[in-house]
Motif scaffolding. Structure first.
Motif, PDB file in Angstrom:
ATOM      1  N   THR A 582       0.863  -1.187   0.000  1.00  0.00           N
ATOM      2  CA  THR A 582       0.000   0.000   0.000  1.00  0.00           C
ATOM      3  C   THR A 582       0.895   1.231   0.000  1.00  0.00           C
ATOM      4  OG1 THR A 582      -0.170   0.105   2.419  1.00  0.00           O
ATOM      5  CG2 THR A 582      -1.813  -1.221   1.251  1.00  0.00           C
ATOM      6  N   ASN A 625     -14.881   1.440   0.524  1.00  0.00           N
ATOM      7  CA  ASN A 625     -14.635   1.592   1.962  1.00  0.00           C
ATOM      8  C   ASN A 625     -13.574   0.613   2.455  1.00  0.00           C
ATOM      9  OD1 ASN A 625     -16.558   3.630   2.287  1.00  0.00           O
ATOM     10  ND2 ASN A 625     -18.217   2.150   2.473  1.00  0.00           N
ATOM     11  N   ILE A 626     -13.640  -0.630   1.968  1.00  0.00           N
ATOM     12  CA  ILE A 626     -12.638  -1.630   2.356  1.00  0.00           C
ATOM     13  C   ILE A 626     -11.250  -1.199   1.868  1.00  0.00           C
ATOM     14  CG2 ILE A 626     -11.862  -4.010   2.000  1.00  0.00           C
ATOM     15  CD1 ILE A 626     -14.205  -3.845   3.873  1.00  0.00           C
ATOM     16  N   GLN A 628     -10.148   1.802   1.315  1.00  0.00           N
ATOM     17  CA  GLN A 628      -9.657   2.895   2.160  1.00  0.00           C
ATOM     18  C   GLN A 628      -9.169   2.390   3.512  1.00  0.00           C
ATOM     19  OE1 GLN A 628      -9.038   6.062   1.389  1.00  0.00           O
ATOM     20  NE2 GLN A 628      -9.659   5.561  -0.712  1.00  0.00           N
ATOM     21  N   GLN A 629      -9.902   1.444   4.103  1.00  0.00           N
ATOM     22  CA  GLN A 629      -9.475   0.872   5.387  1.00  0.00           C
ATOM     23  C   GLN A 629      -8.118   0.194   5.262  1.00  0.00           C
ATOM     24  OE1 GLN A 629     -12.455  -1.590   7.430  1.00  0.00           O
ATOM     25  NE2 GLN A 629     -14.058  -0.454   6.375  1.00  0.00           N
ATOM     26  N   LEU A 630      -7.935  -0.586   4.188  1.00  0.00           N
ATOM     27  CA  LEU A 630      -6.683  -1.314   3.988  1.00  0.00           C
ATOM     28  C   LEU A 630      -5.517  -0.366   3.723  1.00  0.00           C
ATOM     29  CD1 LEU A 630      -8.024  -4.232   1.749  1.00  0.00           C
ATOM     30  CD2 LEU A 630      -7.187  -4.441   4.091  1.00  0.00           C
ATOM     31  N   GLN A 632      -5.204   2.694   4.774  1.00  0.00           N
ATOM     32  CA  GLN A 632      -4.881   3.467   5.981  1.00  0.00           C
ATOM     33  C   GLN A 632      -4.290   2.620   7.112  1.00  0.00           C
ATOM     34  OE1 GLN A 632      -8.550   5.526   6.876  1.00  0.00           O
ATOM     35  NE2 GLN A 632      -8.640   6.396   4.816  1.00  0.00           N
ATOM     36  N   THR A 633      -4.330   1.294   6.951  1.00  0.00           N
ATOM     37  CA  THR A 633      -3.811   0.402   7.990  1.00  0.00           C
ATOM     38  C   THR A 633      -2.291   0.515   8.084  1.00  0.00           C
ATOM     39  OG1 THR A 633      -5.604  -1.140   7.540  1.00  0.00           O
ATOM     40  CG2 THR A 633      -3.754  -1.986   8.783  1.00  0.00           C
ATOM     41  N   ASP A 638      -3.867  -5.588  11.862  1.00  0.00           N
ATOM     42  CA  ASP A 638      -5.117  -4.892  11.511  1.00  0.00           C
ATOM     43  C   ASP A 638      -5.488  -5.147  10.046  1.00  0.00           C
ATOM     44  OD1 ASP A 638      -5.283  -3.926  14.052  1.00  0.00           O
ATOM     45  OD2 ASP A 638      -4.446  -1.945  13.580  1.00  0.00           O
ATOM     46  N   ILE A 642      -9.123  -6.961   8.782  1.00  0.00           N
ATOM     47  CA  ILE A 642     -10.097  -6.405   7.823  1.00  0.00           C
ATOM     48  C   ILE A 642     -10.469  -7.465   6.775  1.00  0.00           C
ATOM     49  CG2 ILE A 642     -10.437  -4.683   5.992  1.00  0.00           C
ATOM     50  CD1 ILE A 642      -8.509  -2.854   7.649  1.00  0.00           C
TER      51      ILE A 642
END
Length: 648
Positions: A582, A625-626, A628-630, A632-633, A638, A642
């Motif tokens: 990422t 949304n997933i 973005q979560q990944l 930002q991890t 974490d 997810i």
């Protein structure tokens, strides 16, 4: 303005000359009278907005724009009304689409500051997005011109501007214009557009009147074949494709329909088609129906295709089977469907007819495995006949392969199990008959044995073991321990195993190959890093990175929604796993933005897990949304949490 009238406006925009009501009627699947009524409504509306529809007797209808600024303002209002209930664009892809529409419809210059306020984004974000916008617009020979203190304005040929509008302002889920390739056919053959429309009308009429079910792609292929055949006959080239008398085909109603299509076409184009063409068109109309409703043998089916096409199709299926083990090599529907598709597709490319595939994004998302198989097909075509196939055509080929994969799933064999029992063969057979009565064809009991003969079980041919005695040895396959007299709990345990997914996406992820929040700014730097990291821990071919770039050249692996899934064009790794990186900021990936890079490393000669892996990745692609979560991890724990929640 209703959806049909809106679609008519799009079609008129796509042409720089008049089009007939018959063409519009066929495109929108309504009568010519309905089209004429709709055009009256549209013309009345447009006259207040700087445009009108000119009716040219015997030729058709043409959009004329008298006040460009007024007309653009009108389109802007339509766009605003259609999207008023939608949220502001969030993802890079949504923002790029939004900006293209804004520039196409702008009556004057647009300032970046105003666009930033409008979209609630920073100046650096919009400057990144503009790079992709410029790349897309350049395909239409359009550019953004900057004027100090005024901002940016779109510049270019007005006809190309209108065509870009027809492509990007209107909903792509609506009927797609055939204007581009009809225009190309007209240029190749010097057949006037009206004659092309007349031939198209003959095909559509005969198909409808005789209730022949053909896909849009199949109809397009048939039409293109007929028109290119006309040109080749005119140049003195005659087909010789039929290697037998095909009595079975001549019995079908499709043969009579082919005779009528050719008879009408000969009158329109003033040329005589040889008898072989009637047989070829019959085969097109029959399509895969031949496999199911005629008495043709496998050899007959292969002989139906022109020898070169048959050899080419066979080479494609052989290589796909060798590389991907999809078990579709002997699918007769695939052999015929792909063969019938390839002949006109190859001709399109030889005559420079590159056709956009409006389904491309959906095909890549919903049939990723089929798309990768189609990439292999493209490689064969390039090597064998020196025709470079782009990703639009690869998408069409993937549809045929995807259908074969789905057909193969319907024939999935039952789970094979072995029964182990400590108290003799009598109790083992009791378990066997109970399993057969409860699970029927879902389970095949391959054999029964005593515990002491455990080593003699052919583990490579078995999916699991049902045992009435605990087994302490570590085995390669699952063991389900049950009572000799199967209880409802035992049955439930076996049922759970049958439904259980054997692997999950996280099973392909190794902690040592997950790299989060990196500062790379280019595709090249990211790929170099990922490959170097793998090479420090396992052997890879020296040209592994070259193979990744070779795959990118065929069709970029950016899926949108900030995700790219690069991989070598051929499987080269010792095992199947994912390398993930990422990034702190998105990078350019063939005109799309990417921030979640997932390098797919596939075991050589081992593709059995690919579909599970792709399905997991596509679930991520489809959920911003997933993603973005990944992105930002900051830690591996974490990150995996997810993914596990996604698969729960």
């Amino acid at each position: 303005m209703n959806a049909r009238v809106f679609s008519i406006l799009r079609e008129l925009l796509a042409f720089d000359h008049a089009i007939t009501s018959e063409y519009l009627a066929q495109t929108l699947d309504v009568t010519s009278r309905t089209i004429r009524d709709d055009i009256k409504i549209l013309d009345h509306t447009l006259q207040n907005h700087g445009a009108k529809i000119k009716s040219i007797r015997g030729i058709g209808f043409q959009l004329t724009i008298s006040d460009d600024k007024k007309f653009r303002h009108f389109l802007n209002q339509i766009l605003t009304n259609k999207s008023s209930e939608q949220a502001l664009p969030n993802s890079p892809d949504e923002r790029i689409t939004y900006l293209i529409k804004r520039f196409l419809l702008a009556e004057d210059h647009l300032k970046l500051d105003h666009l930033c306020d409008e979209m609630h984004i920073s100046k650096s974000t919009i400057q990144n997005d503009l790079r992709s916008v410029k790349d897309l617009l350049s395909k239409y020979d359009l550019s953004l011109q900057q004027k100090p203190n005024y901002g940016l304005k779109l510049s270019g040929n007005e006809v190309k501007m209108r065509y870009a509008m027809s492509e990007h302002i209107f909903d792509r889920s609506e009927p797609v214009s055939k204007a581009v390739w009809k225009k190309q056919l007209s240029q190749i053959t010097n057949i006037d557009m009206q004659s092309l429309e007349d031939v198209w009308s003959v095909i559509i009429k005969e198909i409808k009147d005789n209730q022949i079910s053909l896909s849009d792609i199949a109809i397009n292929n048939l039409f293109i074949h007929i028109i290119i055949a006309y040109q080749r006959i005119k140049d003195g080239h005659y087909v010789s494709i039929i290697n037998q008398d095909l009595k079975e085909i001549k019995k079908q109603k499709e043969h009579q329909v082919a005779l009528r299509i050719i008879a009408s076409t000969e009158k329109i184009l003033a040329i005589n088609f040889p008898p072989e063409e009637v047989a070829y068109i019959s085969i097109h109309l029959l399509g895969t129906k031949m496999v199911k409703q005629t008495n043709l043998t496998e050899t007959d089916l292969e002989n139906i295709l022109e020898k070169q096409t048959q050899i080419l199709t066979t080479k494609i299926l052989d290589l796909i089977e060798a590389r991907m083990k999809l078990n579709i090599r002997n699918d007769q529907e695939l052999l015929i469907g792909l063969g019938l598709h390839l002949k006109p597709a190859i001709n399109r490319y030889r005559y420079g007819m590159n056709v956009r595939n409006p389904m491309l994004k959906d095909i890549k998302l919903n049939y990723p495995l089929a798309f990768e198989a189609a990439v292999i097909a493209g490689m064969v075509l390039e090597n064998e006949i020196n025709v470079l196939i782009d990703e639009n055509e690869i998408g069409y080929i993937a549809l045929h392969i995807g259908a074969a994969i789905e057909r193969n799933k319907l024939k999935t064999e039952p789970k094979r199990c072995y029964i182990v029992c400590a108290s003799g063969l009598g109790s083992a057979h009791l378990i066997k008959y109970k399993l057969q009565s409860v699970f029927g064809s879902r389970i095949h009991v391959a054999g029964t044995t005593e515990y002491y003969k455990l080593a003699q079980i052919p583990f490579e041919d078995i999916d699991f073991i049902v045992s009435s005695v605990p087994i302490s040895e570590s085995l390669k396959i699952p063991v389900i321990v049950v009572n000799t007299i199967l209880s409802s709990q035992d049955i439930a345990k076996i049922e759970t195993h049958l439904k259980k997914r054997s692997t999950r996406l996280v099973d392909f992820i190794k902690k040592e190959f997950v790299f989060l929040n990196k500062a790379f700014t280019t595709k090249e730097a990211t790929l170099n890093f990922l490959v170097e990291q793998i090479q420090t821990k396992m052997d890879l071919p020296d040209h592994y990175l070259d193979l990744i770039y070779e795959r990118e050249e065929v069709a970029p692996t950016a899926y949108g929604n900030l995700i790219a899934i690069p991989h070598p064009i051929t499987a080269q790794a010792k095992e199947t796993f994912l390398s993930i990186c990422t990034l702190q900021k998105p990078i350019d990936w063939a005109g799309k933005r990417a921030q979640f890079i997932c390098l797919l490393n596939v075991e050589k000669d081992g593709h059995q897990d690919l579909e599970i892996m792709y399905k997991g990745l596509i679930r991520i692609v489809e959920d911003p949304n997933i993603v973005q979560q990944l992105i930002q991890t900051k830690n591996y724990r974490d990150f995996v949490k997810i993914l596990l929640a996604l698969e729960a």
